[in-house]
Motif scaffolding. Structure first.
Motif, short mmCIF file in Angstrom:
data_model
loop_
_atom_site.label_atom_id
_atom_site.label_comp_id
_atom_site.label_asym_id
_atom_site.label_seq_id
_atom_site.Cartn_x
_atom_site.Cartn_y
_atom_site.Cartn_z
N GLY A 64 0.82 -1.21 0.00
CA GLY A 64 0.00 0.00 0.00
C GLY A 64 0.85 1.26 0.00
N ASN A 76 -6.91 3.64 0.50
CA ASN A 76 -5.84 2.71 0.83
C ASN A 76 -6.02 1.37 0.13
OD1 ASN A 76 -4.57 4.61 2.42
ND2 ASN A 76 -5.54 3.93 4.31
N TYR A 79 -2.29 6.03 3.25
CA TYR A 79 -0.95 5.49 2.99
C TYR A 79 -0.07 6.54 2.30
CZ TYR A 79 -2.09 0.53 3.92
OH TYR A 79 -2.41 -0.67 4.50
N PRO A 105 -7.39 -2.29 5.01
CA PRO A 105 -7.66 -0.85 5.04
C PRO A 105 -8.91 -0.48 5.83
CG PRO A 105 -7.02 -1.52 2.83
CD PRO A 105 -7.24 -2.78 3.62
N SER A 157 1.05 4.05 -3.01
CA SER A 157 0.64 5.45 -2.86
C SER A 157 1.46 6.38 -3.74
CB SER A 157 0.76 5.88 -1.39
OG SER A 157 2.13 6.02 -1.01
#
Length: 458
Positions: free
Chosen positions: A40, A85, A69, A110, A44
């Motif tokens: 994750g 996320n 994230y 998440p 991002s």
């Protein structure tokens, strides 16, 4: 009232306790949590994540309490944080895979991270509560997939995490929020009405939305059930003439989930998880390892890798239309192309994050290798992550043939990543957005998750 399949699932979610988790289940699920956070974090940094984050930030919210994230200081409402996320987790197709086929962690973790931050200080779940809820989400996903033989093979209609992942998120969040048995029943029923995404959107920017929606919508289903919304209490049962969860599968034979006892065995106890070494569809890992094997043979044969000596590259792979892509033109198509991944491994001796950049995908020397690829589908090579294999044969102009074959790649549940390899992957992924001190803190925190007094610290 007579027990139904649906009521048995709800009873399990409500009644299961931390002591039902074995050491093996705790160990394996903590590896999943750590890997998923790392995936994750590196996710991002992607364009599709930026689109999702911008969309969510533009939505008005008075309860922006949950973290995103890779974005220090940015907070969203809990369900939108779960969505964002979730998108990050699957933005590179780098997240874990189970059998029957789905991506279990990204659809659950998440939601639990966001929910932990949502709850008031007096009711914050501890690390063991968090670990238990995570495993409830895994267990529900696994049990539902075992209701259909169709789910055992690489999917053709629905993307599995959009179906079972939504149900797993609802179950996990319901457990974390301590919903009643009746509320757990309704959470599953509501989640079924929010589930499902077609496989046609694989290899596009829309595919990561499947994970984002699964974790968000399952979370919302639990919140709605907590507020009194009701749904069909037989949603998981096979009712002739009125499809519930069976609508997602052509063959569906549900079985009750027994109330947990001292000897309850979670599916994760019997079926470990597959962790990916590079960010692409799981099927690619067989052909990459086969390609690397034959590349070594070629170098021993010729002294170096010389594409001009190769007349034809034969790939022996299972039939699966959406990952049979001769000439991918985008990063998402490349992550879902047997041909691209085999040729990238042959040319570079590895496949990694940099393999899926625009410049890498459109290299002339890579295109020349793709022109030489011929695909074959042997009858014994079935589209099933537990049974398939990858084979790469190089037919040389000299008449010689070199062959590499992979039955089980490194990272598969039959050949798990070592602790060192998993930590190396996490550190590499997390380093794109975090400093070393925070990376090591997360590793220590996940490793000791059962002793954490407040899971929202994660």
């Amino acid at each position: 009232p007579e027990e139904t399949v649906t009521s048995s699932f709800a009873s399990f979610i409500h009644a299961v306790r931390p002591e039902h988790l074995s050491k093996t289940v705790c160990h394996r699920s903590k590896r999943m949590i750590l890997d998923s956070i790392g995936v994750g974090l590196v996710g991002s940094t992607t364009h599709v994540f930026d689109i999702a984050l911008q969309y969510c930030r533009e939505l008005s919210s008075s309860v922006a309490v949950s973290s995103v994230y890779g974005k220090p200081g940015v907070k969203l409402s809990p369900t939108l944080a779960a969505f964002t996320n979730g998108v990050a987790t699957h933005s590179m197709d780098f997240d874990d895979t189970w059998h029957p086929a789905t991506h279990p962690s990204g659809a659950v973790l998440p939601a639990l991270l966001a929910a932990s931050q949502m709850l008031p200080p007096s009711t914050k779940p501890n690390g063991m509560d968090f670990l238990l809820a995570f495993n409830v989400g895994l267990e529900v996903q696994g049990r539902l997939m075992h209701f259909s033989t169709e789910a055992h093979n690489i999917p053709k209609r629905f993307h599995p995490p959009s179906v079972v992942g939504t149900m797993g998120s609802a179950a996990a969040t319901a457990k974390l929020l301590s919903l009643s048995t009746a509320q757990c029943t309704h959470a599953l029923g509501i989640a079924a009405s929010l589930a499902g995404a077609p496989m046609a959107n694989a290899a596009t920017q829309a595919k990561p939305l499947h994970i984002g929606n699964a974790t968000r919508l399952g979370f919302e289903a639990a919140l709605l059930a907590a507020r009194g919304m009701e749904a069909n209490p037989l949603i998981l049962d096979d009712i002739p003439g009125c499809s519930g969860f069976s609508a997602f599968y052509s063959v569906y034979q549900p079985k009750p989930l027994s109330t947990p006892s001292d000897h309850h065995e979670f599916l994760l106890e019997k079926q470990d998880i597959a962790f990916k070494r590079f960010p692409a569809h799981l099927g690619m890992h067989w052909v990459v390892d086969a390609a690397l094997s034959v590349r070594n043979l070629f170098i021993n044969y010729a002294g170096s890798f010389s594409p001009s000596l190769i007349r034809t590259i034969v790939l022996k792979i299972p039939v699966s239309k959406y990952i049979n892509r001769p000439f991918p033109s985008s990063e998402h198509q490349a992550r879902h192309s047997f041909q691209f991944n085999a040729c990238a491994a042959l040319l570079d001796g590895e496949v990694g994050l940099g393999s899926f950049t625009e410049s890498s995908i459109h290299r002339q020397e890579l295109r020349e290798l793709l022109d030489k690829v011929v695909v074959e589908h042997p009858e014994d090579n079935v589209a099933n992550f537990d049974k398939m294999y990858g084979e790469v044969a190089l037919l040389l102009h000299s008449g010689d043939v070199l062959t590499g074959k992979c039955d089980t790649f490194y990272g598969h549940w039959r050949k798990p990543l070592s602790k060192e390899s998993l930590l190396k992957k996490f550190r590499s992924n997390a380093s794109h957005v975090l400093q070393e001190e925070k990376i090591e803190t997360i590793i220590t925190m996940v490793d000791n998750l059962e002793n954490l007094s407040d899971s929202s610290q994660l």
